[in-house]
Design a protein around this motif. Sequence first.
Motif, PDB file in Angstrom:
ATOM      1  N   PHE A 116      20.273 -59.566  40.972  1.00 16.95           N
ATOM      2  CA  PHE A 116      19.840 -58.380  41.954  1.00 16.95           C
ATOM      3  C   PHE A 116      21.295 -57.891  41.575  1.00 16.95           C
ATOM      4  CE2 PHE A 116      18.802 -62.762  44.829  1.00 16.95           C
ATOM      5  CZ  PHE A 116      17.612 -62.161  45.309  1.00 16.95           C
ATOM      6  N   VAL A 117      22.986 -57.915  41.227  1.00 15.47           N
ATOM      7  CA  VAL A 117      23.489 -57.070  40.841  1.00 15.47           C
ATOM      8  C   VAL A 117      23.018 -56.134  39.869  1.00 15.47           C
ATOM      9  CG1 VAL A 117      25.753 -57.023  39.888  1.00 15.47           C
ATOM     10  CG2 VAL A 117      25.669 -59.238  41.363  1.00 15.47           C
ATOM     11  N   TYR A 118      22.730 -56.677  38.948  1.00 17.47           N
ATOM     12  CA  TYR A 118      21.384 -56.020  37.763  1.00 17.47           C
ATOM     13  C   TYR A 118      20.758 -55.037  38.586  1.00 17.47           C
ATOM     14  CZ  TYR A 118      22.910 -58.695  33.719  1.00 17.47           C
ATOM     15  OH  TYR A 118      23.664 -59.766  33.072  1.00 17.47           O
ATOM     16  N   GLN A 119      20.215 -55.397  39.453  1.00 19.30           N
ATOM     17  CA  GLN A 119      19.041 -54.216  40.062  1.00 19.30           C
ATOM     18  C   GLN A 119      20.091 -53.575  41.124  1.00 19.30           C
ATOM     19  OE1 GLN A 119      15.657 -54.638  39.167  1.00 19.30           O
ATOM     20  NE2 GLN A 119      15.197 -53.305  40.211  1.00 19.30           N
ATOM     21  N   TYR A 120      20.842 -53.817  41.779  1.00 20.21           N
ATOM     22  CA  TYR A 120      21.820 -53.153  43.111  1.00 20.21           C
ATOM     23  C   TYR A 120      23.021 -52.390  42.066  1.00 20.21           C
ATOM     24  CZ  TYR A 120      20.223 -55.099  47.174  1.00 20.21           C
ATOM     25  OH  TYR A 120      19.350 -55.648  47.869  1.00 20.21           O
ATOM     26  N   GLY A 121      23.256 -52.634  41.327  1.00 17.95           N
ATOM     27  CA  GLY A 121      24.984 -52.533  41.120  1.00 17.95           C
ATOM     28  C   GLY A 121      25.764 -52.568  41.268  1.00 17.95           C
TER      29      GLY A 121
END
Length: 176
Positions: A117-122
């Motif tokens: 999720f962090v990879y996609q959201y930033g």
Amino acid sequence: MSVHAPEMPIEVDADTGVWTTDALPMLYVPRHFFVNNHMAIEEELGPERYAEILYKAGYKSAWHWCEKEAECHGISGDAVFEHYMKRLSQRGWGLFTIEQLDIPAGTARVRLDHSAFVYQYGKVDRMVDYMFTGWFAGAMDQIAQSLGYPVRTVARQTQSGAQTGCDYGLFEVSPL
């Protein structure tokens, strides 16, 4: 960057195309596809409401997963929770590390590095990994019940790698 083949068994039924790992059927989808769907639902419902729905669904799913995997592998107790974190990590959700685990007390702390999720959201200065939260309580409660412990738990995320100043996520499980 070093790479390696998957560390879990994957079988594909030649007649149906169904993928299976251990005791359960699986789906293999691109990360962006899954997370983009997640983001679209979050946009419609709001993150708080969506988190409530995902908590309940994740709790139920983790309970089922732990029950089936414990039976499949002939494991119990801490080994089930450890196997769950290993499989979640192997399936690309992120790298889950158990920092603390006490099933009789109903407590755990799990660190999450490299969250999908962090990879996609930033860096969006909020917790974006809430999908996992119910998973930890569901796993803990299933394992505790299988061992005869009366404890029931709740899980919460205390930080996310998507927040400024945080490099990883943290989740805490505690008794209700």
